[in-house]
Design an enzyme around this catalytic site. Structure first.
Site, PDB file in Angstrom:
ATOM      1  N   HIS A  78     -48.654  21.069  17.553  1.00  0.00           N
ATOM      2  CA  HIS A  78     -49.388  22.348  17.512  1.00  0.00           C
ATOM      3  C   HIS A  78     -50.799  22.028  17.023  1.00  0.00           C
ATOM      4  CE1 HIS A  78     -50.343  26.460  16.710  1.00  0.00           C
ATOM      5  NE2 HIS A  78     -49.938  26.538  15.469  1.00  0.00           N
ATOM      6  N   ASP A  82     -54.302  23.855  10.522  1.00  0.00           N
ATOM      7  CA  ASP A  82     -53.474  23.421   9.390  1.00  0.00           C
ATOM      8  C   ASP A  82     -52.621  22.202   9.729  1.00  0.00           C
ATOM      9  OD1 ASP A  82     -52.337  25.361  11.085  1.00  0.00           O
ATOM     10  OD2 ASP A  82     -50.781  25.860   9.650  1.00  0.00           O
ATOM     11  N   ASP A 163     -44.201  25.215  13.315  1.00  0.00           N
ATOM     12  CA  ASP A 163     -44.251  26.474  12.556  1.00  0.00           C
ATOM     13  C   ASP A 163     -42.902  27.195  12.529  1.00  0.00           C
ATOM     14  OD1 ASP A 163     -46.893  26.417  11.719  1.00  0.00           O
ATOM     15  OD2 ASP A 163     -47.645  27.463  13.486  1.00  0.00           O
ATOM     16  N   HIS A 224     -44.185  23.792   7.606  1.00  0.00           N
ATOM     17  CA  HIS A 224     -44.540  24.433   6.329  1.00  0.00           C
ATOM     18  C   HIS A 224     -43.268  24.616   5.505  1.00  0.00           C
ATOM     19  CE1 HIS A 224     -48.566  25.505   7.665  1.00  0.00           C
ATOM     20  NE2 HIS A 224     -48.066  26.097   8.730  1.00  0.00           N
TER      21      HIS A 224
END
Ligand code: FEO
Length: 397
Positions: A78, A82, A163, A224
């Site tokens: 991705h 971040d 994600d 995350h």
């Protein structure tokens, strides 16, 4: 760096201080982490990087641990900053490193970094042999960007899901069985509610596709927060529930008030809902964290919104929250509107229109009251709450 399973290592960064993400849009009360992974096989693969403020320490540690020249390839699941933010700095250090990503991923990287690196476009089912492990790619378009994908490490049987299944959660441990379950689920559902809600239809199809691929998933490692090690499929099952017009049968009464009249109306409407057995949370919009509030909206079946009228419009915090709700396009929710006014009284109509645009069924009879409500008028509010409560109960049958 630490081993998560077999030859798969975490080489990410915990960001203890992060309090806002996506600019100022998403609150992160518990910080976050940017999880990058390394597969130390005959070929060494790096999967994703970290946000650019951490690029120096990220690359220094990678160099000290394995030597940058030993990295054989990079997978970018991705391209959001971040995860791909350190790409420019990494490529300055290893300019010929092959990059594996989706077609959309390559397009976005080129638009962000303006470089034509050694891109290798992959699609669902494509794989790379590393020696003892194989990387198998699964495209996840619009979950939540057009470029998103997951990488399954076949051999170690770890799904690097990016994600999806993640949480903005910096915790003392990195595995789901070692952290506070309440905090973990609060952050997981908040992430889903605020980021993935618009894509639930795509998500439902993708969950089915992943199940049909029969991947022997033994661990789910998102980009995350914590890694799902114990009963990893529990989060896949939760996503399946959350993607299916999720609600907990409750209601929220969201209000904003200038001198307390709309607040009194909120209390009476909540009482009406409770009279009908609908558990109700009353939330002052102006005093609440917007993303926590959206998580409560996600859990509720009923969404009743009130604002005073100001300058022929609604209060600005209410306007902002309604804008978020419109973007998220919740499914299967039932709403209503109310508000006090002094002379023009447009707020109720504006709120009803915004709820309708958001795909929320509005119960007719929204109440606007002049100045401060009388007891009789508060009884009207209570009756309106009961009407909405009845409609919620009907919809649950
Ligand atoms: Fe965690 Fe969409 O980036």
């Amino acid at each position: 760096m630490f081993r998560i399973k077999d030859e798969v290592y975490w080489v990410g960064v915990k960001d203890w201080e992060l309090r806002k993400f996506h600019g100022e849009e998403y609150s992160t009360h518990r910080g976050s982490s940017y999880n990058s992974y390394l597969i130390k096989d005959e070929k060494i693969a790096l999967v994703d990087t970290v946000w650019s403020p951490f690029q120096q320490s990220f690359i220094k540690e990678l160099d000290q641990e394995i030597g940058l020249d030993r990295v054989s390839l990079l997978v970018i699941n991705h391209t959001e900053q971040d995860h791909a933010g350190s790409l420019g700095f990494l490529m300055e250090n290893i300019p010929k490193l092959p990059i594996y990503c989706t077609k959309n991923g390559a397009t976005i990287i080129k638009k962000h970094f303006h470089k034509d690196w050694d891109f290798h476009i992959v699609k669902t089912g494509d794989s790379i042999d590393l020696g003892r492990n194989k990387l198998v790619f699964v495209e996840l378009p619009m979950l939540h960007w057009p470029d998103s994908m997951a990488t399954f490490v076949s051999g170690a049987n770890v799904l690097l899901s990016n994600d999806a299944f993640g949480q903005h959660y910096a915790a003392p441990y990195m595995f789901n069985d070692l952290v506070d379950q309440g905090e973990l689920y609060q952050e997981a559902i908040k992430y889903f509610a605020n980021i993935l809600t618009p894509f639930t239809k795509i998500l439902r199809a993708k969950i089915k596709e992943i199940k049909n691929m029969n991947l022997p998933i033994e661990m789910i490692a998102p980009s995350h927060g914590i890694i799902w090690r114990e009963n990893p499929l529990q989060i896949l099952e939760k996503y399946d529930q959350w993607a299916n017009d999720y609600h907990e049968g409750t209601a929220v009464v969201l209000y904003d008030t200038m001198w307390g009249a709309t607040k009194k109306m909120a209390g009476a409407i909540a009482q009406g809902l409770e009279n009908k057995g609908i558990g109700t949370k009353v939330i002052n919009i102006g005093r609440s964290d917007r993303n926590d509030l959206i998580t409560d909206v996600f859990k509720a079946k009923g969404i009743v919104v009130g604002s005073s009228t100001i300058n022929k419009g609604i209060l600005s915090d209410t306007a902002a929250v309604l804008e978020i709700i419109k973007g998220l396009q919740f499914k299967g929710k039932i709403g209503g509107a109310f508000g006090s006014y002094g002379w023009s009284g447009e707020s109720v109509k504006i709120i009803e229109n915004r709820l309708t645009e958001s795909g929320i069924e509005v119960v007719p009879g929204g109440i606007k009251l002049l100045w401060d409500p009388t007891n009789e008028e508060l009884s009207q509010c209570e009756a309106y709450g009961e009407l909405i409560g009845e409609r919620i109960k009907e919809s649950l049958v």
